[in-house]
Every structure is written in C-alpha cells, then in structure tokens.
Design a protein around this motif. Structure first.
Motif, PDB file in Angstrom:
ATOM      1  N   TYR A  85      25.793  51.541  34.133  1.00  0.00           N
ATOM      2  CA  TYR A  85      25.514  52.028  35.517  1.00  0.00           C
ATOM      3  C   TYR A  85      26.119  53.359  35.610  1.00  0.00           C
ATOM      4  N   THR A  86      27.293  53.601  35.366  1.00  0.00           N
ATOM      5  CA  THR A  86      28.143  54.769  35.601  1.00  0.00           C
ATOM      6  C   THR A  86      28.585  55.629  34.276  1.00  0.00           C
ATOM      7  N   GLY A 118      17.036  51.411  36.972  1.00  0.00           N
ATOM      8  CA  GLY A 118      18.359  51.899  37.118  1.00  0.00           C
ATOM      9  C   GLY A 118      18.843  51.199  38.432  1.00  0.00           C
ATOM     10  N   GLY A 119      19.748  52.268  39.006  1.00  0.00           N
ATOM     11  CA  GLY A 119      20.215  51.617  40.547  1.00  0.00           C
ATOM     12  C   GLY A 119      21.796  50.913  40.347  1.00  0.00           C
ATOM     13  N   ILE A 120      21.998  49.957  40.921  1.00  0.00           N
ATOM     14  CA  ILE A 120      23.166  49.363  40.862  1.00  0.00           C
ATOM     15  C   ILE A 120      22.967  47.884  40.788  1.00  0.00           C
ATOM     16  N   SER A 121      24.078  47.093  40.884  1.00  0.00           N
ATOM     17  CA  SER A 121      24.040  45.656  40.357  1.00  0.00           C
ATOM     18  C   SER A 121      25.229  44.993  41.246  1.00  0.00           C
ATOM     19  N   PRO A 122      24.939  43.500  41.472  1.00  0.00           N
ATOM     20  CA  PRO A 122      26.037  42.852  42.099  1.00  0.00           C
ATOM     21  C   PRO A 122      27.033  42.698  41.265  1.00  0.00           C
ATOM     22  N   THR A 162      32.063  53.834  47.348  1.00  0.00           N
ATOM     23  CA  THR A 162      32.559  55.122  47.748  1.00  0.00           C
ATOM     24  C   THR A 162      31.662  56.341  48.072  1.00  0.00           C
ATOM     25  N   SER A 163      30.482  56.117  47.450  1.00  0.00           N
ATOM     26  CA  SER A 163      29.411  57.135  47.602  1.00  0.00           C
ATOM     27  C   SER A 163      28.143  56.370  47.494  1.00  0.00           C
ATOM     28  N   ILE A 164      27.146  56.799  48.100  1.00  0.00           N
ATOM     29  CA  ILE A 164      25.749  56.336  48.303  1.00  0.00           C
ATOM     30  C   ILE A 164      24.816  57.049  47.153  1.00  0.00           C
ATOM     31  N   MET A 165      25.366  57.999  46.388  1.00  0.00           N
ATOM     32  CA  MET A 165      24.502  58.740  45.278  1.00  0.00           C
ATOM     33  C   MET A 165      24.322  57.886  44.045  1.00  0.00           C
ATOM     34  N   LEU A 166      23.382  58.082  43.614  1.00  0.00           N
ATOM     35  CA  LEU A 166      22.656  57.441  42.439  1.00  0.00           C
ATOM     36  C   LEU A 166      23.947  57.933  41.405  1.00  0.00           C
ATOM     37  N   PRO A 167      24.379  57.097  40.654  1.00  0.00           N
ATOM     38  CA  PRO A 167      25.604  57.540  39.802  1.00  0.00           C
ATOM     39  C   PRO A 167      24.768  58.687  38.890  1.00  0.00           C
ATOM     40  N   GLN A 168      25.670  59.508  38.622  1.00  0.00           N
ATOM     41  CA  GLN A 168      25.558  60.821  38.204  1.00  0.00           C
ATOM     42  C   GLN A 168      24.640  60.795  36.644  1.00  0.00           C
ATOM     43  N   VAL A 169      25.350  59.573  35.826  1.00  0.00           N
ATOM     44  CA  VAL A 169      24.881  59.635  34.575  1.00  0.00           C
ATOM     45  C   VAL A 169      23.222  59.303  34.549  1.00  0.00           C
ATOM     46  N   VAL A 197       8.584  56.510  35.610  1.00  0.00           N
ATOM     47  CA  VAL A 197       8.503  55.848  36.933  1.00  0.00           C
ATOM     48  C   VAL A 197      10.202  55.175  36.835  1.00  0.00           C
ATOM     49  N   PHE A 198      10.593  55.400  38.028  1.00  0.00           N
ATOM     50  CA  PHE A 198      12.044  54.980  38.380  1.00  0.00           C
ATOM     51  C   PHE A 198      11.755  53.801  39.412  1.00  0.00           C
ATOM     52  N   VAL A 199      12.517  52.489  38.327  1.00  0.00           N
ATOM     53  CA  VAL A 199      12.511  51.327  39.217  1.00  0.00           C
ATOM     54  C   VAL A 199      13.993  51.172  39.810  1.00  0.00           C
ATOM     55  N   MET A 200      14.144  51.122  40.840  1.00  0.00           N
ATOM     56  CA  MET A 200      15.516  51.105  41.248  1.00  0.00           C
ATOM     57  C   MET A 200      15.893  49.671  41.818  1.00  0.00           C
ATOM     58  N   MET A 201      16.919  49.100  41.436  1.00  0.00           N
ATOM     59  CA  MET A 201      17.319  47.870  41.842  1.00  0.00           C
ATOM     60  C   MET A 201      18.890  48.116  42.644  1.00  0.00           C
ATOM     61  N   THR A 202      18.927  47.714  43.789  1.00  0.00           N
ATOM     62  CA  THR A 202      19.992  47.809  44.428  1.00  0.00           C
ATOM     63  C   THR A 202      20.011  46.837  45.873  1.00  0.00           C
TER      64      THR A 202
END
Length: 895
Positions: free
Chosen positions: A467-468, A635-639, A659-666, A682-687
């Motif tokens: 993720y990061t 991508g996105g983030i995860s529990p 601490t930031s709402i930005m999509l992780p830079q990587v 296609v970007f499938v974002m999970m969050t």
C-alpha cells in the motif's frame, strides 16, 4: 415429599423439551461445565415462580425475578459477561456481540455483506432492511446452535448486537468511519432506522435480535486519544449534526439499546453525562431500553479523563446516569461495596437490572422454544443462497463509478489478455472490512475477473506494490526446512490463557507457522475463542550458507527466539504489527526457532515467512504488460491500515486513523508508469473512507470506488467492469481534493466540514456517482408558497434517456439562502428507482415541517420564513462535475 419426587422428573422433562436454552446454558470455567439444575430441586423449585410463567406480562415476570436476586447477583448481571444464577435457573449470558455487516466474529461460516460505508453508498433502505433481517436470521441460527452445544454463554453467541454505528463521518481521516453510514445526518438516520427495523423484526412480542445505536454521542476520532478526549461542540452542531440519527433510531425506530462513547462531552464522560444520558436520552426522548458502556469506558473516567478518583466513584456515577451494563472487566464489581457504604441504593441498581432482563425476556430467552418462532431457526440458513445473492446485490449497488472518460467502461467481454495489478487485487482481508464475519468463500477481484472471462482468457496477476512502498518480500516455502523431533513441521502447543501457563489444551505437529483466525474462531477444539496463547517450536535446517530475510507478523503479542536468544519482543498488543529480521545461516546447520504468541480479543494471527526483498521495477512491469488489452489496478487502502485503535505507524497512517487522505504516493507512481505504457488503465479503488486522487482523476480514464465489498466483492466489481451491471452507487461522503481542505482533525466544529458546510470544490461531491446510462429530470412541481408548519408536496419526472436499463438514486436537497449558519444545502429525501431504457417515472416527496426547519445557535429547531430552494436530481445542485443526470430546482416562499 412423594409428590415432589413424583413431579420433579416430569418437570425436568418439560424443561428439557420446552426450555432448551435454559437447560443448555451452563456456567463455564476453564472448559468445565456446571448443569444449572444441579442442586436447584433440592433448595428451591424455581420453576413455579412467576418469572417463569409465560402467561404473565413481561414486566411482572421481570419484577419477580429481580426481587429474588441478592445484591451480589444483581451486580453480576450488570457485567457484559453476566454469570449464571443456578438457584433460579438463570443461564449465563454475554451481551457482547456484533453484526455490523453480517454476523461477526462467530466460529461458524456466515454471510458477509459490504462494509457499512459501502452499504451506505447503495442509498437503498429496502436492501439494508433485508440485509439486517438476514443477519438476524443467521444470528438466531448461531445462537440456537450455540445453545444446543452448551456454548450460548460465550461472547459472540448472544442476540444483543452492538450495532449500528451511526456516528457522523465528519472527517475522512477517522479510521472507524468505514463502520458508519457516512457524513450526512439524514442519510445516516434513514439507513440506520432501516437496519434497526430489519434486525429487530416485526413480531409483536419478541425481538428477533436487539440492535444498539452507538456511540452516544459526538464521537468520530481521533483513535489514539479517544479514551481521554473532551469535545465541546456548539449547541447548533450538537442538534444539527451529531444527534439527529440517534433521535431517529431511539424515538422512531425503537432501538433496544444504546452504547455510550469513550470521550467526554463538555468535560463529563459520555457514560456519565448529565446532558446526554439524563436529560436527552431518558427525559426528552423517553428511552426505556438498555445502555451499555463502550468497552472499558468506565475505567477511562479515572484512568484518562481524571474526572473521578477511583473505580467506585466512576461506577456509581455511571449507574446514576443510567449506564446499565459495563463492557469491561472490573469497575462495576465495586458497586457491591458502594451500596453497602450508602453511596448508592440497591433500588437504583434494580432499575438497570430490570432493563437488562426485560431485553432478555423480549428475546424469548426465558420462554419455551415452541413459543418463540425465532428460536427454531435452523443452522441451514447460514450462507443460504438468498443471503449470498443479497450480498452480491448490495456489493453491486455499492460500487461508485467516479470516472469514465471516453466511455472506456464497460470493457468488452471479448478481451483475451488482461492484467490485474495491485495490493487489493487478491486480498481477502481488504474486501471483508472490519467487524466482519468469516464466510466459507471470498471472491477477490482477481478471482472475479477470471470467472468472468473464462478459461480462454489470459489473466496476468502482479501484486507489484504494497500500500505504501514498492518493496515486496518474494516468499519462499520454508516448510520443508522445518522439523521437530525428527518429524517435518512445527510443534504447536495451545493454552487456555494468555500466559502459556499450565498444561497445554492441545499439542500437535503443524506444517508451518502461518495462521489467521477471525474473531470468534478457535485454533483447536477445546480452546476458548479469546485469551489464549501458543508456543511454536521447530528446527530450521539450512540448505546453503546465506543471509535469510524473515518477516514475523502477529495480530496481538508475540516473541521470537532463535537458539534461545530473544530476537523480537512484541509482547505488547500488536495487531497487524510486522517485524523483519536477517538470519545468517550456514549450510547443513540447524537453528532452533521458538515463537510465543497470545490472543487477547478480536482477530488473531501469527505468521513466520522468509524470502527475498525485491524492489519493483515499474518501467519493466509496464513493458511486460504491453501485450495486454487492458490493465486493472486494484489499489486504495485496507482495514489492515485503518480501523479501531490500531498500532499502525506507516506513512499516511497512525493508530488506525489516517494522517493524509492522499492516495499513497507509491500507487500514483505505479499508475503513472502503467499509463505511460499506452494501454487502457482502470483504477479500482478499495477503501473505507474518502481518498484524494487528483492526478488519477485527471489522467486515468476509468475509476471505480468499490469500498470493502464483502464476500462477493470480486464478482460485483467484475460485473460492473464488463457491463453485466450498470453502476448505481452514490457517495455517502465527500471526496476532497487534498489535505488542505480539512480543518484540524480534533476540531468538532462543523464549519467547513462535509458537503453541508464546505464551501470549496470537492474532487467528487457527496451524492456523486456515474452510470452507463443517462437520466433526465423535468416537470418539477412545487407550490409557489406555503405556510409555516404545513407539509410540502414535491413532484417531478425522471426518464432514463440512455440505452441501458439501470438504477437511479433520486436526491432531494433543501437550501435556505441568506440565512446565516444554515447548511449550504441539506439532503431531505432520496429514493432508489429502477428504470428501463426509455422509461419515465413520476416522483413524489412530502417534506415535513421538521425537514424544512433549521437549528438555531441554542440548538432549538425552528422553521424560518422566507425563500427556500428545493432541488431534485441524481446529484447535488450547484456542482459542475461531469454527471449522467441533471438537477432541477425551484425557489418558493414560506410565509
């Protein structure tokens, strides 16, 4: 005596047949059981007491029961793990259970629906009602099965569910926002009420299950400081934003329970708060259900808030303010001495104890199973076909199409070669969210696409990045290198305590150390579901001389020893905590490895892996994918990063919050490399929360927000990607452009927060979502003026002008231009409608005087005179974002 001897076997037979829940309920300690009938017939024939007479009113039966309890017994019943009272036949009961988006944390396989924030994105009250009804059905089956096996007094086996979470998701950095229904009080109230009604059922006498509105009140992070925080919102914000959903659930939906929050409000802890607990909840709203503390919140009075000197004063104050159950381990025990010392009367305890037993009676726990239709729910309902189908329906409805430039989506089913890339492409943990159950099968995005395209298509999978960061551990299979006493594998010893003390419940040889148990599951038979520990011992035989990369990860505390030397000490609670270490080894040498692990509560896991750390070459990856027809980046983030009080400290995350709402830079860097390759991306974002992705919005042609979609997530996403389902989800939160749009996280003023008070331009607004079709609104019909205090009829027409059938989410907003302090606009009505291509439907709403009112600075509702604007459409009015539906508005006069 003869008569008694002759009747006891007959009564016992009747009880066995008619009261299986009572006789099966047992007092457990260290795996031992005690039959509740032992000695009862000798001392007290409780079966003839009014408390057991089903023909009497519940109130009379409860009063009789409570009148027979000793002081000590009453206090025991006010703990979340209430012990059995053998002499009266009262079984032990644990109040603590969860069903946020499907029954959670049980040892049985259950249906897992999208996370709450995803269900909110459906804007579908009927579907949420049905989901809650199905969850209660499965919960009844779990409880009935636990009763039949003598486990009904364990945690997560009861029928009192501590859900829904109706706190307002006021700031996207809050890690638990995923458990809520979003940022809007009206949407939250309507969805929460549908959930409560579905879960509690419609039987005139019995609750199907008991819902609990939490966390009361003014609670939405930060997680690291939640036990000590004190918030002082204005009276306007309290009544305008933080309380409306609670009012709806408590007053109108008749929720059975309320959970008070950790934080303090106006310098009083919420569980002992004059305004919240005594004035609003009990006096103004006339709530007669039960209140539970959040877990260990009463301890916080004296440990963190410092508002009370000790456990006794904290317990007394909580009782005075109507907190009936302590979720915790110790504080309420002091109530016995408090009563004896005159700090509290026993009659004050009676009020709480009666509330608690009233709920248990309403659940049918003291009545014959033959009289309680829910008590006959069979195990076969778990993961039934209709439940799984509904999980798929809600996952489909939850998906929000954020971007579809040049109509890239839907993709063609004739695609023969596709790449599925990213940390969420094949991640089952991500799609299940938190506070989740464990289904027997989870469909990840990778699996969903493979099933959709069939065996003739080539699907290339690469995780590519975490993720990061962009450095992965390419795992090796080290199982063949492990042995114990000459047998391949690892010796595992499991203990029924957290201290590895006494004799193990079970010792066995396992293949390796790679375990995950969902909350409520147990590693081996005979072991409890919480507070257990394990010791794993093995010898590692090195096939060659090298320096090996190891990674150890545990969800609670663990220690690692190599050749009896401690290498890693993470014995403090360490959920989702991973450690890396290097081990130089020599060919043909052996190394003793011992891992000690304990589980406290919640999910549990311990993993030891080895491999080579490899930095992903983005350019090489893009080159490798030149031959594909399309690239799906998941991508996105995860529990694993956001959630409740988590010890996560990686860039962009802290303690479960962000601490930031930005999509992780990587991830942006990888998407940039993939986009340069020239293939459709296609970007499938999970969050579970809003993510700012401005570069992606400008450069990636298609973006889907799929939340944490539950067990059918992969199927649902594939259905949307390839056009088998027309996307219809709408955002229940604002997706801001950047961190600069956010006020301070700890500031609970609503100024500048959420679409109702935010004056900037959002990346994707609240209520936003695209479709593969188009919808046109027209013929808005509203009276030119109306009098104060009268309802307002609003009518309009919506037409599907596209070439596909689809669902549209109709949204009605009210604004009061020119009135200081009023929301910019506020949702006051919504409806999900299905329209075939070319179909037109008439819409009708009735706005009540309350829905046309505002809250003044004193927290009092009033309906102002003057102009108001009513808007209906498939999105918010006043936004210039691309859309597949329009908005019609009209300004009228209130006189």
């Amino acid at each position: 005596m003869k008569k008694a001897r002759r009747c006891i076997p007959l009564v016992g037979l009747v009880l066995l047949i008619c009261f299986p829940g009572i006789l099966a309920a047992q007092q457990t300690a260290g795996g031992k059981t005690t039959d509740l009938t032992d000695g009862a017939s000798k001392k007290d024939d409780y079966r003839h007491y009014p408390m057991w007479n089903t023909s009497l009113p519940i109130e009379q039966r409860v009063n009789d029961l409570v009148s027979r309890l000793t002081l000590e017994e009453k206090v025991g019943q006010m703990l979340n793990a209430a012990p059995a009272i053998v002499r009266l036949g009262i079984p032990a009961y644990d109040w603590w259970n969860e069903t946020l988006h499907g029954v959670a944390r049980t040892p049985y396989h259950v249906t897992s629906y999208p996370q709450a924030i995803g269900m909110a994105a459906t804007w579908d009250t009927a579907a949420l009602y049905q989901m809650a009804d199905y969850s209660a059905t499965e919960g009844r089956a779990v409880h009935n099965k636990a009763t039949s096996t003598g486990r009904n007094n364990e945690r997560y086996m009861g029928l009192t569910y501590w859900t829904p979470n109706i706190n307002i998701f006021r700031d996207p950095r809050w890690g638990r926002g995923q458990e809520t229904y979003g940022e809007d009080p009206y949407l939250t109230a309507k969805l929460g009420a549908a959930f409560v009604r579905g879960l509690q059922g419609d039987d005139p006498k019995y609750l199907k299950a008991a819902a609990c509105a939490k966390h009361f009140a003014v609670h939405s992070g930060p997680e690291p400081s939640r036990h000590a925080d004190n918030f002082t919102p204005s009276a306007h914000d309290l009544w305008d934003t933080y309380l409306p959903a609670f009012h709806e659930l408590i007053v109108n939906a008749r929720v059975a329970g309320v959970m008070c929050a950790y934080n303090a409000l106006n310098s009083q802890p919420c569980c002992a708060n004059d305004l919240l607990m005594n004035d609003i909840l009990r006096h103004q709203w006339k709530f007669d259900g039960y209140v539970t503390s959040d877990c260990w919140a009463i301890d916080d009075f004296f440990k963190y808030h410092k508002t009370h000197k000790d456990a006794t004063s904290a317990a007394v104050d909580a009782i005075i303010h109507g907190t009936d159950v302590e979720c915790g381990t110790s504080v309420y025990y002091s109530l016995v001495d408090a009563v004896k010392k005159g700090l509290l009367t026993e009659q004050q305890l009676d009020v709480s104890v009666k509330r608690l037993f009233t709920i248990r009676y309403r659940l049918g726990m003291f009545d014959p199973a033959s009289q309680v239709k829910y008590a006959q729910t069979p195990e076969s309902v778990l993961e039934s076909p209709e439940h799984v189908a509904h999980a798929l329906k809600m996952a489909r409805e939850s998906i929000v199409l954020l971007q579809n430039r040049d109509q890239l989506l839907p993709l063609s089913r004739t695609i023969r070669k596709i790449a599925v890339i990213g940390p969420n492409a094949d991640n089952k943990i991500a799609v299940l969210g938190n506070y989740n159950g464990t289904p027997s099968h989870v469909v990840t995005l990778l699996e969903g696409i493979k099933k959709k395209l069939g065996p003739d298509a080539e699907v290339i999978y690469e995780k590519a990045v975490n993720y990061t960061n962009d450095t992965l551990l390419a795992y090796r299979d080290i199982a063949p290198l492990l042995s114990f006493n000459g047998e391949q594998g690892v010796q595992a010893q499991y203990y029924n305590n957290e201290k590895l003390s006494g004799e193990p419940v079970k010792s066995l040889i396992e293949k390796d150390i790679d375990h995950y148990w969902a909350e409520g599951q147990t590693p081996v038979p005979g072991l409890g579901t919480i507070h257990y520990s394990a010791r794993y011992t093995t010898l590692l035989s090195a096939p060659k001389s090298e320096t090996m990369n190891f990674e150890i990860e545990g969800d609670d505390g663990y220690r690692l020893y190599i050749n009896d030397k401690m290498i890693v000490d993470a014995w403090q609670r360490n959920r989702w905590g991973a450690r890396q270490f290097l081990l130089p080894v020599k060919k043909d040498s052996t190394y003793k490895i011992v891992i000690e692990f304990y589980q406290n509560e919640g999910n549990a896991g311990i993993r030891l892996k080895a491999g080579d750390r490899v930095k992903t070459d983005f350019t090489a990856l893009a080159e490798k994918l030149k031959g594909v027809d399309a690239i799906i980046f998941a991508g996105g983030i995860s529990p694993q990063l956001e959630g409740e009080e988590m010890p996560v400290q990686v860039p962009g995350f802290n303690g479960g919050d962000r601490t930031s709402i930005m999509l992780p830079q990587v991830q942006t860097e990888l998407l940039q490399a993939l986009q340069r390759g020239g293939k459709p991306v296609v970007f499938v974002m999970m969050t579970g929360s809003a993510i700012a992705c401005p570069w992606e919005n400008e450069n990636i042609p298609a973006i889907l927000n799929a939340w944490y979609g539950g067990q059918e997530a992969g199927t649902a996403i594939a259905d949307v990607l390839f056009g088998d389902y027309n996307p219809s989800g709408r955002l229940p939160v604002t997706f801001y452009q950047s961190d600069k749009d956010l006020p301070a996280f700890g500031d609970y003023s609503m100024q500048g927060r959420t679409y109702r008070y935010f004056n900037g331009k959002a990346l994707y607004p609240f209520g936003y979502g695209l479709s593969y079709s188009r919808f046109n609104y027209s013929q808005l019909n509203i009276p030119e003026n109306t009098a104060q205090g009268t309802p307002l009829a609003v009518k309009a027409i919506v037409t599907n002008t596209g070439d596909r059938d689809g669902d549209e989410v109709v949204q009605l907003y009210v604004s009061h231009p020119g009135i200081a302090g009023a929301p910019v606009k506020a949702l006051k009505g919504f409806r999900r409608v299905h329209l075939q291509r070319g179909e037109t439907k008439a819409l009708s709403f009735r706005l009540t005087p309350e829905e046309l009112s505002l809250i003044n600075e004193k927290g009092i509702a009033y309906q102002p005179k003057g102009k108001i604007t009513i808007s209906i459409g498939g999105r918010q009015p006043g936004t210039d974002h691309q859309s597949t539906s329009n908005v019609v508005s009209k300004t009228i006069l209130i006189h």
